[in-house]
Enzyme design. Sequence first.
Site, short mmCIF file in Angstrom:
data_model
loop_
_atom_site.label_atom_id
_atom_site.label_comp_id
_atom_site.label_asym_id
_atom_site.label_seq_id
_atom_site.Cartn_x
_atom_site.Cartn_y
_atom_site.Cartn_z
CB THR A 60 -0.95 0.05 1.22
OG1 THR A 60 -0.16 -0.06 2.42
CG2 THR A 60 -1.97 -1.08 1.17
CG ASP A 81 5.63 -10.11 2.81
OD1 ASP A 81 5.45 -9.79 4.01
OD2 ASP A 81 4.80 -10.74 2.14
CG LEU A 102 4.74 3.00 11.45
CD1 LEU A 102 5.85 2.88 12.49
CD2 LEU A 102 4.93 4.31 10.69
CB SER A 104 -0.37 -2.81 9.19
OG SER A 104 -1.76 -3.09 9.14
CG ASN A 128 8.96 -12.83 10.89
OD1 ASN A 128 9.26 -13.85 11.50
ND2 ASN A 128 8.29 -12.85 9.74
CB ALA A 143 2.32 1.85 14.21
CE1 TYR A 174 -5.02 -1.36 10.48
CE2 TYR A 174 -6.87 -0.23 11.53
CZ TYR A 174 -5.54 -0.24 11.13
OH TYR A 174 -4.74 0.85 11.35
CE LYS A 178 -2.19 -1.98 12.85
NZ LYS A 178 -0.75 -1.69 12.73
#
Length: 341
Positions: A60, A81, A102, A104, A128, A143, A174, A178
């Site tokens: 993204t 990745d 960050l 995602s 990871n 984040a 999502y 998170k």
Amino acid sequence: MTFRQAQGHPEHSEKGRRVTPSRESEMVLVTGGAGFIGSHLCDALIERGYKVICVDNFITGSRENIEHLLDDEKFELVEHDITVPFSSLIPTPSSLKCIFHLASPASPVDYSAFSIETLIVNSLGTYNVLEVAREGGAKVLLASTSEVYGDPKVSPQSEDYWGNVNPVGPRACYDEAKRFAEALTVAYHRRYGLDVVIVRIFNTFGPRMRGKDGRVVPNFIQQALSNKPLTVYGDGSQTRSFCYIDDLIDGLLKAMFSKGTTGEIINLGNPNEMTILSLAEHIKEMCKSSSEMVFLPLPEDDPLQRRPDISRAERLLGWKPKISLDEGLTRTIEWFLKGKA
Ligand code: NAD
Ligand code: UDP
């Protein structure tokens, strides 16, 4: 079984390449560094003299966001990745001072399109990241998001609120991802004493938001600038609180580098709450637009209210937003006018 064995070795990946160590400056890793927030963070870290390794797979994010950094000797891009282990791409994990994690997808349009990728990057990817940190003792900033509060039943939302999340709704990929990332990060802190801090970011906006990421500020600005109808979902009475990117970056740096943040969970956002309809009217006026408003169905599980309680950030970091909504919107509108989105 370890995930590392199951996923193979990153040095064998076509895109992964080893980063050259630097002795002069402290090294900071930013996952998702080619995204909206990540690229501004890379800029700020380099300005402050850090050497930055940006790991991103561009799912993204975009190369344009970091293009201006590619020739900087303090900046390294690793196209990778993070759901595939990457510790061998870092010179020596002990050379890392800290990791801003960050990576995602973040907009509702993106995480609907990439639901499984979102779940995996926040679970396996976070694992990871934490393993790299554990190898060398780097501090990790996760984040996280105000979405962990779901459709909140209390307002403003403080860090002690456990939230109201639908575990199987369209936003679950999502929200639950998170929440899992937070739980995993806290587990590493408890079991291994890893130095971690979790920040829950509330709606943030500014230059470099992708024109097509579907979030409300870029949508309304582009619609207003082209005199197309502003798409208000529902009756527009749902609320959000918008923070300008520079304020958020200041908060992220303070959360990472201030003393006394280890093991803390900290909201970062602007408490200036407004309805989406009033945001639409405001942007229309600022763009001197002749757009109409169209009212479209409210997406399922769209939170009806959102406003951060930032007293913890104020107390621990001495942080609060300084840039007004108008100033932030002016800068963002100017950026969209340059046609870079
Ligand atoms: P963004 O989509 O612009 O940036 C995310 C970056 O992560 C992109 O560059 C993407 O390519 C990268 N990425 C995703 N999966 C990856 C993977 N598997 N490996 C490597 N890189 C990967 O989004 P953003 O708005 O900059 O958000 C950044 C972070 O902040 C996210 O974790 C998001 O959840 C969090 N956040 C953002 C907001 C906001 O208002 N922007 C609010 C709350 C939380
Ligand atoms: N929204 C809207 N019109 C749009 C895009 C979003 O009315 O074109 C609304 C959306 O329903 C939500 C709010 O604006 O209530 C913020 O949406 P966004 O996708 O920016 O972020 P969210 O806070 O939902 O993650």
